[in-house]
Design a protein around this motif. Structure first.
Motif, mmCIF file in Angstrom:
data_model
loop_
_atom_site.group_PDB
_atom_site.id
_atom_site.type_symbol
_atom_site.label_atom_id
_atom_site.label_comp_id
_atom_site.label_asym_id
_atom_site.label_seq_id
_atom_site.Cartn_x
_atom_site.Cartn_y
_atom_site.Cartn_z
ATOM 1 N N UNK A 73 0.794 -1.227 0.000
ATOM 2 C CA UNK A 73 0.000 0.000 0.000
ATOM 3 C C UNK A 73 0.820 1.267 0.000
ATOM 4 N N UNK A 74 2.112 1.149 0.274
ATOM 5 C CA UNK A 74 2.973 2.317 0.199
ATOM 6 C C UNK A 74 2.939 3.207 1.429
ATOM 7 N N UNK A 75 3.599 4.347 1.306
ATOM 8 C CA UNK A 75 3.757 5.274 2.422
ATOM 9 C C UNK A 75 2.419 5.788 2.930
ATOM 10 N N UNK A 79 2.410 4.528 6.605
ATOM 11 C CA UNK A 79 3.185 5.412 7.500
ATOM 12 C C UNK A 79 3.063 6.874 7.064
ATOM 13 N N UNK A 80 1.943 7.196 6.430
ATOM 14 C CA UNK A 80 1.788 8.567 5.940
ATOM 15 C C UNK A 80 0.414 9.129 6.195
ATOM 16 N N UNK A 84 -1.481 9.381 9.914
ATOM 17 C CA UNK A 84 -1.327 10.773 10.347
ATOM 18 C C UNK A 84 -2.674 11.421 10.606
ATOM 19 N N UNK A 85 -3.632 11.233 9.685
ATOM 20 C CA UNK A 85 -4.958 11.835 9.849
ATOM 21 C C UNK A 85 -5.673 11.228 11.049
ATOM 22 N N UNK A 198 11.613 7.835 13.033
ATOM 23 C CA UNK A 198 11.133 8.725 11.975
ATOM 24 C C UNK A 198 9.629 8.514 11.843
ATOM 25 N N UNK A 199 9.053 9.136 10.833
ATOM 26 C CA UNK A 199 7.623 8.920 10.584
ATOM 27 C C UNK A 199 7.341 7.469 10.193
ATOM 28 N N UNK A 200 8.368 6.718 9.826
ATOM 29 C CA UNK A 200 8.193 5.284 9.562
ATOM 30 C C UNK A 200 7.829 4.514 10.833
ATOM 31 N N UNK A 201 8.178 5.096 11.992
ATOM 32 C CA UNK A 201 8.069 4.357 13.257
ATOM 33 C C UNK A 201 7.006 4.889 14.214
#
Length: 514
Positions: A73-75, A79-80, A84-85, A198-201
Motif C-alpha cells: 500500500x505504500x507510504x 506510514x503517511x 497521520x490523519x 522517523x515517521x516510519x516508526x
C-alpha cells in the motif's frame, strides 16, 4: 521461440536502440511491470489491467533502522496520510472533550482525561492492516501478479525480484513504471540511526513517546509535533531554516504561532549535532544554532527525525536499464513521466520537482496507463494542486504562495485580499482566533484571476478542496465575491473577502453576519 533479446545479443544489437514497433508480440512475460506497491504504482497497474494489459507489481519494504516494516500500500496507507490523519483526529477529539464542558457536557476532570497510547496505535494499525488485506485481495481479483520482492533492473526489459529469503525471481516486461517513492533521510550525526525514530516508526511505536524532540519543521515534522503535543506529550521542534519551506511563509508563521501558543517549543536556526543514549534509557540531544553558534542540549524520551526524504532509486540498478536522468537527490528527472528510456516511466514521489502527494501519484498513474494501453493523450497537470497541512489548526492551500506570485508577476501586478475571522464553533468556549486567517492572491488587473488561495483554520482540507476546482477553472475575484456563502461556515469567509493588503484597512472581522 528463440528469445528476441538473446538474438539481439548475439548480433551485437542494443535493445535500447531497437524501435518499439519491431518487438515481437508475446516476447515479454508482462505488458507492464510496476516497481513499487504504493498509491501511484497501484493506480497505474489497476488502470492498465482495465485496459487489457498483463501486469505485475513488485513491492518490498526494507525495515526502518528501528526495525519497523509494513504491508502492501505504500507510504500513504502505512506510514503517511492515513495514520497521520487518524492521529490528528485523536488529538482533535481530546481538545473537544475539554471544550465540551462549556457546552454543558459533564465530563471527568481535566486530570482524568488522557490518551491510552497503546489503544490508539492498536486501533490505527488494525485499520492499516485491513487496508493492506483489501489491497492484496483487489490485486488478486484483478489478476495482477503481486510479487513481494525487491525489484531491480537486469537490463532494460528484465527485472529481478529479490525475495525475503534471498531467492530471486526474473521476469520481463514491455513497459516498466518506477513508483518506489522515498524514505526518511537520516542526518549524518552520532546516534541518528541507532537511537532516533522517523515517521516510519511513530504510528506503531510500542510505547508512549513521552517528551519528544522533533528535528525538522516541514509538514511532516509540524504535523507530528502538533498531534503529539495535543495528545499530552511535550514536543520541541528544531527548525533548520524556515518552517514549511515551499509554502506561503505568512501562513507558515500563523501555524507555528498557533503551535507555540498551544505549548510546542521551537528552536530556530538550529541543527542537530548528536544523540546519546543515557543509562536511564532517555536520549540526550545536542544541537547548534547556526547563527549565534551557541550549543543547546536537553534530555528527551524520543527523538523523531523529519529532515526530508530521499528517493529509493539507488537499489534499482538503473544503469543496467539505461536510465540516466537523475537529480542530485536521486529522483528521476522527466518533463512528463517518461524517462530517457522510452518504455520506462516514473510516477509519484520518485519524480523530481513534482508535488509529493498521494492524489497526484494516483492521477498521474491512471493517465499514464491510459496513454500506454488505451490511446490516451491527456498529460498530468501538476499546477494548482491543493494540499493541507494537518497541524492542530489546519492550513489548506491551492495555487501560488504570495512569495511565488510576487516573483512571477511582480508585487505591483498583484492584489492580495485577506481577513481574520472567528469560526462560530470558537464562540463557546472563547477560543483564540488570532491565527484564523485567509487570503486570496490575485492579479490586480480585472477580472482579477485568482492565483492562490490560503486558509488557516478548522477543517481547512475540506474547505480548500471545493475551491481547488474553482481555481482550476480560472476563478476570478469577481466570481468569488458574487458567490453566496453557506452561513455559518468557515468556508464562506472566502466569499466575504473585500479588504486588500494594499488598502491598509483593518482585516479583523466586524461581526459574524456583516
Amino acid at each position: 521461440m528463440v528469445h528476441l533479446r538473446f538474438v539481439l545479443f548475439l548480433l551485437g544489437t542494443s535493445v535500447t536502440n531497437l524501435a518499439e514497433d519491431t518487438l515481437v508480440d508475446g516476447t515479454y512475460d508482462y505488458d507492464l511491470a510496476v516497481i513499487g506497491g504504493g498509491s501511484g504504482g497501484l493506480a497505474c497497474a489497476k488502470e492498465a489491467v482495465n485496459q487489457g494489459a498483463r501486469v505485475a507489481v513488485l513491492d518490498y519494504v526494507t525495515p526502518s533502522p528501528q526495525g519497523t516494516k509494513w504491508g502492501l500500500g505504500g507510504t500513504c496507507v502505512n506510514v503517511g496520510c492515513i495514520p497521520k490523519k487518524l492521529m490528528h483526529q485523536a488529538a482533535l477529539l481530546g481538545e473537544a472533550i475539554h471544550e465540551a464542558v462549556a457546552y454543558g457536557w459533564e465530563v471527568p476532570s481535566a486530570d482524568q482525561i488522557k490518551i491510552n497510547w497503546s489503544a490508539l496505535t492498536e486501533s490505527v494499525q488494525n485499520h492499516i492492516k485491513s487496508v493492506n488485506w483489501v489491497t492484496r485481495v483487489d490485486l488478486r481479483e484483478k489478476k495482477i501478479e503481486y510479487i513481494n520482492g525487491l525489484g531491480s533492473f537486469k537490463d532494460p526489459h528484465t527485472l529481478i525480484a529479490t525475495m525475503k529469503n534471498g531467492s530471486k525471481k526474473e521476469l520481463t516486461a514491455k513497459n516498466v513504471v518506477i513508483a518506489v517513492g522515498g524514505r526518511p533521510h537520516y542526518p549524518d550525526i552520532p546516534g541518528a540511526k541507532e537511537y532516533c525514530i522517523s515517521s516510519d516508526d511513530i504510528f506503531s511505536l510500542s510505547h508512549p513517546p513521552g517528551k519528544t524532540l522533533v528535528v525538522g519543521a516541514g509538514y511532516i515534522g509540524l504535523e507530528c509535533a502538533g498531534f503529539l503535543n495535543s495528545l499530552g506529550y511535550s514536543a520541541t521542534v528544531l527548525v533548520r531554516s524556515v518552517p514549511l519551506r515551499g509554502f506561503d511563509q505568512q501562513m507558515a508563521t500563523m501555524i507555528t504561532n498557533e503551535m507555540e501558543e498551544k505549548g510546542v517549543k521551537f528552536f530556530n536556526r538550529c541543527i542537530p549535532v548528536s544523540v546519546e543514549k543515557l543509562e536511564s534509557g532517555q536520549l540526550k540531544a545536542r544541537w547548534l544554532n547556526t547563527e549565534t553558534k551557541e550549543q543547546g542540549e536537553d534530555v528527551f524520551d524520543t527523538v523523531l527525525l523529519a529532515t526530508g526524504r530521499y528517493a529509493l532509486t539507488e537499489q534499482l540498478n538503473l544503469a543496467a536499464a539505461g536510465v540516466s536522468v537523475l537529480s542530485d537527490s536521486g529522483k528521476v528527472v522527466a518533463s512528463t513521466e517518461q524517462t530517457n528510456v522510452p518504455h520506462i516511466f516514473a510516477v509519484g514521489d520518485v519524480l523530481e520537482g513534482r508535488p509529493e502527494l498521494t492524489p497526484v501519484a494516483i492521477h498521474a498513474g491512471r493517465l499514464l496507463a491510459r496513454r500506454m494501453f488505451a490511446g490516451g493523450s491527456q498529460q498530468m497537470d501538476y499546477e494548482n494542486v491543493a494540499t493541507t497541512v494537518f497541524t492542530p489548526l489546519e492550513y489548506g492551500c491551492v495555487g501560488l504562495s504570495e512569495e511565488t506570485a510576487t516573483e512571477r508577476y511582480g508585487a505591483d501586478n498583484l492584489e492580495v485580499y485577506h481577513a481574520f475571522y472567528k469560526p462560530t464553533e470558537f464562540f463557546i468556549p472563547q477560543r483564540n482566533i488570532r491565527n484564523c486567517y485567509l487570503k486570496a492572491v490575485a492579479l490586480r488587473e480585472a477580472p482579477q484571476r485568482v492565483l492562490g488561495l490560503h486558509f488557516v483554520g478548522p477543517v481547512a482540507g475540506e474547505v480548500i478542496q471545493g475551491f481547488a476546482a474553482a481555481v482550476k477553472c480560472g476563478l476570478t475575484m469577481e466570481q468569488l465575491s458574487n458567490t453566496v456563502g453557506i452561513h455559518p461556515t468557515v468556508a464562506e469567509e472566502f466569499t466575504r473577502l473585500n479588504i486588500t493588503k494594499r488598502s491598509g484597512k483593518d482585516p479583523n472581522p466586524a461581526s459574524c453576519c456583516s
